[in-house]
Design an enzyme around this catalytic site. Sequence first.
Site, short mmCIF file in Angstrom:
data_model
loop_
_atom_site.label_atom_id
_atom_site.label_comp_id
_atom_site.label_asym_id
_atom_site.label_seq_id
_atom_site.Cartn_x
_atom_site.Cartn_y
_atom_site.Cartn_z
N CYS A 140 -4.50 8.76 9.67
CA CYS A 140 -4.78 8.20 10.87
C CYS A 140 -4.50 8.86 12.04
O CYS A 140 -3.55 9.44 12.00
CB CYS A 140 -4.10 6.59 10.96
SG CYS A 140 -4.84 5.49 9.88
N ASP A 153 4.60 0.20 11.97
CA ASP A 153 3.40 -0.43 11.67
C ASP A 153 3.49 -2.08 11.77
O ASP A 153 2.37 -2.72 11.76
CB ASP A 153 3.10 -0.39 9.97
CG ASP A 153 2.99 1.09 9.82
OD1 ASP A 153 2.08 1.78 10.13
OD2 ASP A 153 4.35 1.71 9.16
N LYS A 175 0.82 -1.08 -0.10
CA LYS A 175 0.17 0.01 -0.01
C LYS A 175 0.95 1.22 0.11
O LYS A 175 0.70 2.11 -0.82
CB LYS A 175 -0.80 0.06 1.42
CG LYS A 175 -1.39 1.37 1.70
CD LYS A 175 -2.51 1.28 2.84
CE LYS A 175 -1.84 1.72 4.24
NZ LYS A 175 -1.35 3.26 4.28
N ASN A 176 1.90 1.20 0.62
CA ASN A 176 2.65 2.31 1.21
C ASN A 176 3.63 2.56 -0.01
O ASN A 176 4.54 3.64 0.00
CB ASN A 176 3.44 2.44 2.49
CG ASN A 176 2.27 2.77 3.45
OD1 ASN A 176 1.27 2.95 3.16
ND2 ASN A 176 2.54 2.42 4.87
N ARG A 215 0.90 14.18 13.05
CA ARG A 215 1.16 13.97 11.48
C ARG A 215 1.28 15.47 10.66
O ARG A 215 0.46 15.69 9.70
CB ARG A 215 0.06 13.19 11.15
CG ARG A 215 0.09 12.13 11.68
CD ARG A 215 -0.66 10.78 11.05
NE ARG A 215 0.35 10.10 9.83
CZ ARG A 215 0.15 9.32 9.16
NH1 ARG A 215 -1.27 8.74 9.10
NH2 ARG A 215 0.83 8.81 8.05
N ARG A 219 -8.95 -0.17 3.69
CA ARG A 219 -8.17 0.68 3.14
C ARG A 219 -6.72 0.26 2.86
O ARG A 219 -6.01 0.53 1.92
CB ARG A 219 -7.94 1.81 4.15
CG ARG A 219 -9.14 2.75 3.97
CD ARG A 219 -8.85 4.11 5.03
NE ARG A 219 -7.38 4.30 4.95
CZ ARG A 219 -6.59 4.20 6.33
NH1 ARG A 219 -7.15 4.21 7.29
NH2 ARG A 219 -5.49 4.43 6.30
N1 EPU Z 1 6.58 14.17 10.53
C1 EPU Z 1 6.86 15.49 10.92
N2 EPU Z 1 6.70 16.52 9.88
C2 EPU Z 1 6.48 16.08 8.58
C3 EPU Z 1 6.36 14.70 8.05
C4 EPU Z 1 6.63 13.81 9.22
O1 EPU Z 1 7.11 16.15 11.90
O2 EPU Z 1 6.24 17.15 7.53
C5 EPU Z 1 7.02 13.21 11.64
C6 EPU Z 1 5.63 12.42 11.52
O3 EPU Z 1 4.88 13.02 12.59
C7 EPU Z 1 6.20 11.09 12.21
C8 EPU Z 1 7.52 10.78 11.81
O4 EPU Z 1 8.05 12.15 11.17
O5 EPU Z 1 6.37 11.21 13.75
C9 EPU Z 1 7.60 9.96 10.69
O6 EPU Z 1 6.76 10.33 9.51
P1 EPU Z 1 6.73 9.82 8.14
O7 EPU Z 1 6.80 11.18 7.24
O8 EPU Z 1 7.82 8.92 7.91
O9 EPU Z 1 5.40 9.00 7.92
P2 EPU Z 1 4.54 9.24 6.68
O10 EPU Z 1 5.30 9.39 5.22
O11 EPU Z 1 3.35 10.24 6.85
C10 EPU Z 1 4.40 6.73 5.95
C11 EPU Z 1 3.34 5.81 6.02
C12 EPU Z 1 2.98 5.03 7.47
C13 EPU Z 1 4.20 4.85 8.03
C14 EPU Z 1 5.13 5.77 8.12
C15 EPU Z 1 6.46 5.11 8.82
C16 EPU Z 1 2.32 5.93 3.80
C17 EPU Z 1 0.93 6.45 3.33
N3 EPU Z 1 2.19 5.98 5.32
O12 EPU Z 1 3.84 7.88 6.42
O13 EPU Z 1 2.04 4.00 7.24
O14 EPU Z 1 3.85 4.39 9.36
O15 EPU Z 1 5.48 6.09 6.78
O16 EPU Z 1 7.19 4.09 8.08
O17 EPU Z 1 3.29 5.81 3.14
C18 EPU Z 1 0.25 2.70 7.73
O18 EPU Z 1 0.35 2.21 6.47
O19 EPU Z 1 -0.88 2.43 8.45
C19 EPU Z 1 0.97 4.08 8.14
C20 EPU Z 1 0.67 4.90 8.97
#
Ligand code: EPU
Length: 468
Positions: free
Chosen positions: A138, A328, A41-42, A143, A436
């Site tokens: 989520c 995850d 998915k990601n 986030r 999802r």
């Molecule tokens: N963060 C910030 N500012 C930003 C972006 C991120 O502070 O602008 C912080 C977040 O709050 C978090 C950390 O950085 O504490 C890591 O966030 P990251 O950006 O790595 O996560 P993401 O890209 O929003 C993706 C996956 C998540 C998965 C994380 C970590 C997708 C759509 N989502 O999220 O997947 O947990 O990477 O591997 O790719 C899930 O599949 O259920 C899920 C939540």
Amino acid sequence: MVRRSGADRRRGEEVPVPMGDVLTVQGGRPVDGRVAVRGAKNFVSKAMVAALLGETPSVLRNVPEIRDVSVVTGLLGLHGVDVSRPADGVVVMDPTDVESAHVADIDAHAGASRIPILFCGPLVHRLGEAFIPDLGGCRIGDRPINYHLDVLRQFGAVVDKREGGIRISAPDGLRGTRIELPYPSVGATEQVLLTAVRAEGFTELHGAATEPEILDLVAVLQKMGAIIGVDTDRTIRVEGVERLRGYDHRALTDRIETASWACAALATRGQVFVEGATQPEMMTFLNVFRKVGGEFEVTDEGIRFWSPGGPLRAIALETDVHPGFMTDWQQPLVVALTQADGLSIVHETVYENRFGFTEALGGMGARIQVYRECLGSTPCRFGGAHFRHSAAISGPTPLHGADIVVPDLRGGFSYLVAALAATGVSRVRGIELIDRGYERFAEKLEALGADADWSTGARADRSQPVPA
Ligand code: EPU
């Protein structure tokens, strides 16, 4: 077996169940069987966004039928990309007619999704501007999107916050730059990649995330004509090019779903063969699975996971960015740890608020205490800030059925694992949130011999999905 019943099957003669679909599970028996897991998915959603950058059609294979894919399909369609599914698991995206989107439509299609933020770079390259609606996701922490916006500004984009969203433009074009991420964020790294490949000049990114899904995105972009180097020290170097073409690519398997089924085998003392699972992306999980007392066998078709009998062992664990233990993977494993002998510790270092799901497990008999302190040695941003981000799980505790409401995607799947492991009946409400990220999970439960009944109730607006 999984039986379907509910308001839509009963032709309206009964009052619909409020707050979404309900899965009624008669637990207490081991799962036993085979499930097929398709593309991650990601990764799939990001590879679909990348298709916007090509001048010719792209073909993505091994695509699961999950709601996140529908969300991105809708968003691509609004921007003039013709998306078709000529065969099972195959998505073809033709971007030759990309055109300006209608803002109100973007909002309706995006819902509370976080994927639209990744449209910024490609849209600014193709159309000169982008409008991105306010994002959700989520409820596992704040986030924020500050890293994304900072990155875009460093490329020369102008970020204009407006009512209902943000407008991004680049009057002087997007130019390569040197970026240092404060944390190896998956999304911000993807933002850099999707923007840098067609920016003018070189981009050097330090502190990048290097998750397997990101490396597969790099592979896609390289097939499109990009020049990207990934160093061993979290540095990614991109040489911008003027044009990109379409790609043909098979998505890597979903390692989160793989681990979720493995945990169901462990928690119920059963066995699951996960067809499509591959070892390299799972190594960190496999080590933990073995330490807890699970067994696995890797074959060319997938990985078989089982519980060999005897007590499960308590462990201490910290979640981390790749190659650490994924955030995850934590939730279904916590359910299995309720069945382990002794005190397990899990320190969550990626999200500040990812233990909300444990409260309902307490109502099923689990003994889980959540702490604000860092119970581990991995440097963590949340300790001094009083977030409840460490958990101590005492086991083994027999679980009993209960009525529970799905809080988010991964927490929701962990409730399914708990319901399967528990004696008696559980009613898991809001189950549609799980589609999802988990393709046809009710059919898979059936293939594993679960006794479950899915009833379709009145639900929150399904046009407003909340991708992770
Ligand atoms: N963060 C910030 N500012 C930003 C972006 C991120 O502070 O602008 C912080 C977040 O709050 C978090 C950390 O950085 O504490 C890591 O966030 P990251 O950006 O790595 O996560 P993401 O890209 O929003 C993706 C996956 C998540 C998965 C994380 C970590 C997708 C759509 N989502 O999220 O997947 O947990 O990477 O591997 O790719 C899930 O599949 O259920 C899920 C939540």
